[in-house]
Structures are given as structure tokens and as C-alpha cells.
Write an enzyme that holds these catalytic residues in place. Structure first.
Site, PDB file in Angstrom:
ATOM      1  N   THR A  96      45.310  53.926  45.523  1.00  0.00           N
ATOM      2  CA  THR A  96      45.784  54.471  44.251  1.00  0.00           C
ATOM      3  C   THR A  96      44.619  54.458  43.268  1.00  0.00           C
ATOM      4  O   THR A  96      44.178  53.385  42.836  1.00  0.00           O
ATOM      5  CB  THR A  96      46.960  53.651  43.685  1.00  0.00           C
ATOM      6  OG1 THR A  96      47.983  53.569  44.676  1.00  0.00           O
ATOM      7  CG2 THR A  96      47.519  54.303  42.430  1.00  0.00           C
ATOM      8  N   LYS A 171      50.996  59.930  41.882  1.00  0.00           N
ATOM      9  CA  LYS A 171      51.186  58.526  42.274  1.00  0.00           C
ATOM     10  C   LYS A 171      51.197  57.622  41.035  1.00  0.00           C
ATOM     11  O   LYS A 171      52.016  56.709  40.911  1.00  0.00           O
ATOM     12  CB  LYS A 171      50.066  58.112  43.244  1.00  0.00           C
ATOM     13  CG  LYS A 171      49.964  56.641  43.535  1.00  0.00           C
ATOM     14  CD  LYS A 171      51.190  56.087  44.236  1.00  0.00           C
ATOM     15  CE  LYS A 171      51.155  54.571  44.240  1.00  0.00           C
ATOM     16  NZ  LYS A 171      52.375  53.971  44.768  1.00  0.00           N
ATOM     17  N   LYS A 240      46.413  47.490  37.270  1.00  0.00           N
ATOM     18  CA  LYS A 240      45.408  48.573  37.384  1.00  0.00           C
ATOM     19  C   LYS A 240      46.083  49.945  37.220  1.00  0.00           C
ATOM     20  O   LYS A 240      45.572  50.819  36.514  1.00  0.00           O
ATOM     21  CB  LYS A 240      44.731  48.444  38.752  1.00  0.00           C
ATOM     22  CG  LYS A 240      43.830  49.567  39.195  1.00  0.00           C
ATOM     23  CD  LYS A 240      44.468  50.498  40.228  1.00  0.00           C
ATOM     24  CE  LYS A 240      44.963  49.848  41.481  1.00  0.00           C
ATOM     25  NZ  LYS A 240      45.566  50.768  42.439  1.00  0.00           N
TER      26      LYS A 240
HETATM   27  P1  NAP Z   1      45.188  44.408  48.972  1.00  0.00           P
HETATM   28  O1  NAP Z   1      46.084  43.664  49.896  1.00  0.00           O
HETATM   29  O2  NAP Z   1      44.650  43.712  47.785  1.00  0.00           O
HETATM   30  O3  NAP Z   1      43.973  44.991  49.850  1.00  0.00           O
HETATM   31  C1  NAP Z   1      42.856  45.552  49.230  1.00  0.00           C
HETATM   32  C2  NAP Z   1      41.814  45.884  50.278  1.00  0.00           C
HETATM   33  O4  NAP Z   1      40.651  46.394  49.600  1.00  0.00           O
HETATM   34  C3  NAP Z   1      41.332  44.666  51.090  1.00  0.00           C
HETATM   35  O5  NAP Z   1      41.034  45.088  52.397  1.00  0.00           O
HETATM   36  C4  NAP Z   1      40.048  44.282  50.350  1.00  0.00           C
HETATM   37  O6  NAP Z   1      39.101  43.611  51.147  1.00  0.00           O
HETATM   38  C5  NAP Z   1      39.501  45.628  49.988  1.00  0.00           C
HETATM   39  N1  NAP Z   1      38.569  45.586  48.875  1.00  0.00           N
HETATM   40  C6  NAP Z   1      38.824  45.249  47.585  1.00  0.00           C
HETATM   41  N2  NAP Z   1      37.709  45.345  46.838  1.00  0.00           N
HETATM   42  C7  NAP Z   1      36.720  45.754  47.679  1.00  0.00           C
HETATM   43  C8  NAP Z   1      35.355  46.045  47.505  1.00  0.00           C
HETATM   44  N3  NAP Z   1      34.756  45.934  46.288  1.00  0.00           N
HETATM   45  N4  NAP Z   1      34.637  46.433  48.580  1.00  0.00           N
HETATM   46  C9  NAP Z   1      35.216  46.544  49.794  1.00  0.00           C
HETATM   47  N5  NAP Z   1      36.522  46.286  50.027  1.00  0.00           N
HETATM   48  C10 NAP Z   1      37.260  45.891  48.975  1.00  0.00           C
HETATM   49  O7  NAP Z   1      45.897  45.720  48.405  1.00  0.00           O
HETATM   50  P2  NAP Z   1      47.128  46.567  48.981  1.00  0.00           P
HETATM   51  O8  NAP Z   1      48.385  46.023  48.461  1.00  0.00           O
HETATM   52  O9  NAP Z   1      46.935  46.756  50.432  1.00  0.00           O
HETATM   53  O10 NAP Z   1      46.897  47.941  48.191  1.00  0.00           O
HETATM   54  C11 NAP Z   1      45.847  48.831  48.542  1.00  0.00           C
HETATM   55  C12 NAP Z   1      45.930  50.049  47.612  1.00  0.00           C
HETATM   56  O11 NAP Z   1      47.190  50.696  47.797  1.00  0.00           O
HETATM   57  C13 NAP Z   1      45.832  49.726  46.113  1.00  0.00           C
HETATM   58  O12 NAP Z   1      45.177  50.773  45.460  1.00  0.00           O
HETATM   59  C14 NAP Z   1      47.296  49.673  45.687  1.00  0.00           C
HETATM   60  O13 NAP Z   1      47.439  49.969  44.307  1.00  0.00           O
HETATM   61  C15 NAP Z   1      47.893  50.743  46.571  1.00  0.00           C
HETATM   62  N6  NAP Z   1      49.293  50.573  46.924  1.00  0.00           N
HETATM   63  C16 NAP Z   1      49.815  49.337  47.175  1.00  0.00           C
HETATM   64  C17 NAP Z   1      51.154  49.215  47.515  1.00  0.00           C
HETATM   65  C18 NAP Z   1      51.783  47.871  47.775  1.00  0.00           C
HETATM   66  O14 NAP Z   1      53.013  47.802  47.678  1.00  0.00           O
HETATM   67  N7  NAP Z   1      51.040  46.839  48.121  1.00  0.00           N
HETATM   68  C19 NAP Z   1      51.952  50.354  47.623  1.00  0.00           C
HETATM   69  C20 NAP Z   1      51.391  51.612  47.411  1.00  0.00           C
HETATM   70  C21 NAP Z   1      50.048  51.703  47.055  1.00  0.00           C
HETATM   71  P3  NAP Z   1      39.154  42.005  51.309  1.00  0.00           P
HETATM   72  O15 NAP Z   1      40.101  41.772  52.451  1.00  0.00           O
HETATM   73  O16 NAP Z   1      37.760  41.641  51.613  1.00  0.00           O
HETATM   74  O17 NAP Z   1      39.642  41.456  49.997  1.00  0.00           O
END
Ligand code: NAP
Length: 289
Positions: A96, A171, A240
Site C-alpha cells: 500500500t 486502496k 501510514k
Molecule cells: P509486515 O508484516 O510489517 O511486513 C513488511 C515487510 O516489508 C517485511 O518483509 C519487512 O522485512 C519488509 N520491509 C520493511 N521495511 C523494509 C526495508 N526498508 N527494506 C526491505 N524490506 C523491508 O507488513 P504486512 O502486514 O505484511 O503489510 C505489507 C503491506 O501490505 C503494507 O503496505 C500494508 O499496509 C499492506 N497491507 C496490509 C494488510 C494487513 O492486513 N496486514 C492488508 C492489506 C494491505 P523484515 O521482515 O526484515 O522486517
């Protein structure tokens, strides 16, 4: 079946990647915290040794990262995606991000001769696990159609929204409304509970009312009763999204006072240490704890 490279094995990326494997795709993975790659490798994915190694192994590179800054970093860092991308390859960002960030990433990627599609998702950890995400696409319609079979390994609906930026914008609209609903729900319900209304009754009546909605039915129990705030959608990402929605409204010249007020609650909850808890912890902006 496509050769897919997947970067970002977080709450969403890990199960999405498992569904690509289950769909028979040839998947290579990379994650900043390498330990998170092991379970996917055990499930049949190949471990890339670097971002550029991952691109070399892939026809389609997918990212599911935290925010615009992390996507920009992975794309532009030395040894990142940009120098390795080339004609014939496609980059799909499912993070997102803001419409502006997506358009900038698209510009950089297309300069290499590669194709770019934005594809943010609707649905949380359960939909990612069940493969029932709704995937919004922005970019060339023919590219979206070509990638649809691949995307449908992770979801059950693909909706093409228009040019690059339109899916990212849509989104944000959904999360802008979601976050704001939870804020007003928290303040109204807490006021009711303070006056003696039981949480269960509040939830029951809302379920039968004009304001019944999945946002409250999914998060209400946890907010009013359980308060475990198990992170399915981390509050830091909701924060965010609210921030990006405020910025997007302002750059469009549209006043966003309600979203700004909601953002201030997300900021307060994050500053109290709830950033890594679920979005439902926004309630903590309004309580003593
Ligand atoms: P998350 O669990 O926090 O995972 C984030 C991922 O990004 C991890 O693999 C993390 O790596 C990586 N990352 C973060 N900063 C980085 C950097 N500077 N360089 C390289 N890798 C980096 O998040 P999530 O819940 O899966 O969400 C992912 C995205 O989808 C976000 O944009 C969120 O807003 C969106 N989203 C989330 C949901 C939900 O319900 N969770 C639903 C729809 C959309 P590490 O493992 O090393 O930290």
C-alpha cells in the site's frame, strides 16, 4: 507457470507467497530479515542471495513491503531492483503506497525497459492465507489481464482501476474510511461503556443497526472486550495509510478534517507503543493505558 521473485515475507507476503507455490509457480524469495525465508524454502521456494539475484531468477518480481520508503529503497538501493530490471521482466508492487510514489516507481522501472503494475490488495492475514484477496490493479490494462492468472493464485478477484496511481489511490480510500470508522466507533463505544452500557450490548445493537459493517464486526470484539490487539493489520501500517490519505487529499486540494482527526488518534496510539499491535489498538489513544 511463471518464474516469480517475491520480496517481503511479512504478515501478508508470507501467505501470499505460499499460495503462489501452491499454484505451481516457480518462486524465488528474498527478505531483509533472512530468517523469514527458511519456512518458504522448506515449502519449495528458492532462496535468492540478494535483490539482484532474485531479479535475475524471475520473469515477474513482486514486492509486499511496508510503505513507500521501503519500496523506494528496495528499488533504488545499490544492488537493488533497478540495475537488474530489463526488457521482458515485469515488476508488480502490491504494497500500500501513495499514488505519487507508485507513479515515481513506475517511471524508474519503465526506464529500464521493464513493465510495471501496481497491485495493492484488500483483505488481511486471513484472506491472504485463504487466497481470497481482492487485488486492485493500476497500469496498462493488457498487462493487468496478462498477469491476472498469476494474481489469482493470491486472490479471487482482480479489479483494474485505470492508469498507474488509480489502484493505489483506491486502496487508500478504503483504508481512510476503515481507520476513521474505528476511531469514531472507539470514542462512541467508550463513552457508552463509561455511562454503564455493556460492551456486548453495544456490539449487538450495532450489528443490527444502520452502522453495522465488517470493519466493526471484525475489530469490535477485540477493541471493547478482548483487547489482545493481535497484529493482523499492524497499527503502524494503518497510521501510514491515514497519513498518506491526508497527504493525498491535501495535494488534491480537498479538505480532510475528519481523516486528520483520525490520524491524530493513530499517532497517539503509535506513540504509546502500539505500532506493532493491530489497528484495533487505536482505542488505546483514548484510554489511560
Ligand atoms: P509486515 O508484516 O510489517 O511486513 C513488511 C515487510 O516489508 C517485511 O518483509 C519487512 O522485512 C519488509 N520491509 C520493511 N521495511 C523494509 C526495508 N526498508 N527494506 C526491505 N524490506 C523491508 O507488513 P504486512 O502486514 O505484511 O503489510 C505489507 C503491506 O501490505 C503494507 O503496505 C500494508 O499496509 C499492506 N497491507 C496490509 C494488510 C494487513 O492486513 N496486514 C492488508 C492489506 C494491505 P523484515 O521482515 O526484515 O522486517
Amino acid at each position: 507457470m511463471a518464474k516469480v521473485g517475491f520480496i517481503g515475507l511479512g504478515i501478508m507476503g508470507e501467505p501470499m507467497c505460499r499460495n503462489l507455490l501452491a499454484g505451481g509457480h516457480d518462486v524465488a524469495v528474498y527478505n531483509r530479515t533472512r530468517a523469514k525465508m527458511a519456512p518458504l524454502v522448506a515449502a519449495g521456494a528458492k532462496a535468492a542471495t540478494s535483490l539482484s539475484d532474485l531479479v535475475r531468477r524471475s520473469d515477474v518480481v513482486i514486492t509486499m513491503l511496508a510503505d513507500p520508503a521501503s519500496v523506494m529503497e528496495v528499488v533504488t538501493v545499490a544492488g537493488g531492483l533497478l540495475p537488474a530490471m530489463s526488457p521482458g521482466r515485469t515488476y508488480v508492487d502490491m504494497t500500500t503506497v501513495s499514488p505519487e510514489a507508485s507513479r515515481e516507481i513506475a517511471r524508474l522501472i519503465r526506464e529500464t525497459g521493464a513493465e510495471y503494475l501496481e497491485a495493492p490488495v484488500l483483505g488481511s492475514r486471513k484472506a491472504a492465507t485463504d487466497g481470497t484477496l481482492t487485488i486492485l490493479t493500476g497500469g496498462a490494462v493488457d498487462l493487468s489481464r496478462r498477469l491476472e492468472p498469476l494474481l489469482l493464485a493470491m486472490g479471487n478477484k482482480v479489479i483494474h482501476m485505470g492508469d498507474t496511481g488509480m489502484a493505489a489511490h483506491m486502496k487508500l480510500i478504503v483504508n481512510q474510511i476503515f481507520g476513521t470508522i474505528l476511531c469514531v466507533f472507539a470514542e462512541a463505544a467508550l463513552t457508552g461503556m463509561e455511562a454503564g452500557l455493556p460492551a456486548g450490548k453495544i456490539l449487538e445493537v450495532i450489528r443490527h443497526s444502520v452502522v453495522a459493517c465488517p470493519a466493526i464486526s471484525n475489530k469490535g470484539e477485540d477493541m471493547l472486550k478482548e483487547r489482545t490487539f493481535t497484529p493482523n493489520f499492524p497499527l503502524k501500517h494503518a497510521h501510514k495509510d491515514m497519513r498518506l490519505a491526508v497527504e493525498t487529499g491535501k495535494s488534491a486540494g480537498v479538505p480532510v478534517p475528519v481523516t486528520e482527526a483520525a490520524l491524530s488518534l493513530f499517532t497517539a496510539a503509535r506513540d504509546k507503543g502500539f505500532g506493532n499491535r493491530d489497528i484495533s489498538a487505536v482505542l488505546r489513544a483514548l484510554t489511560g493505558e
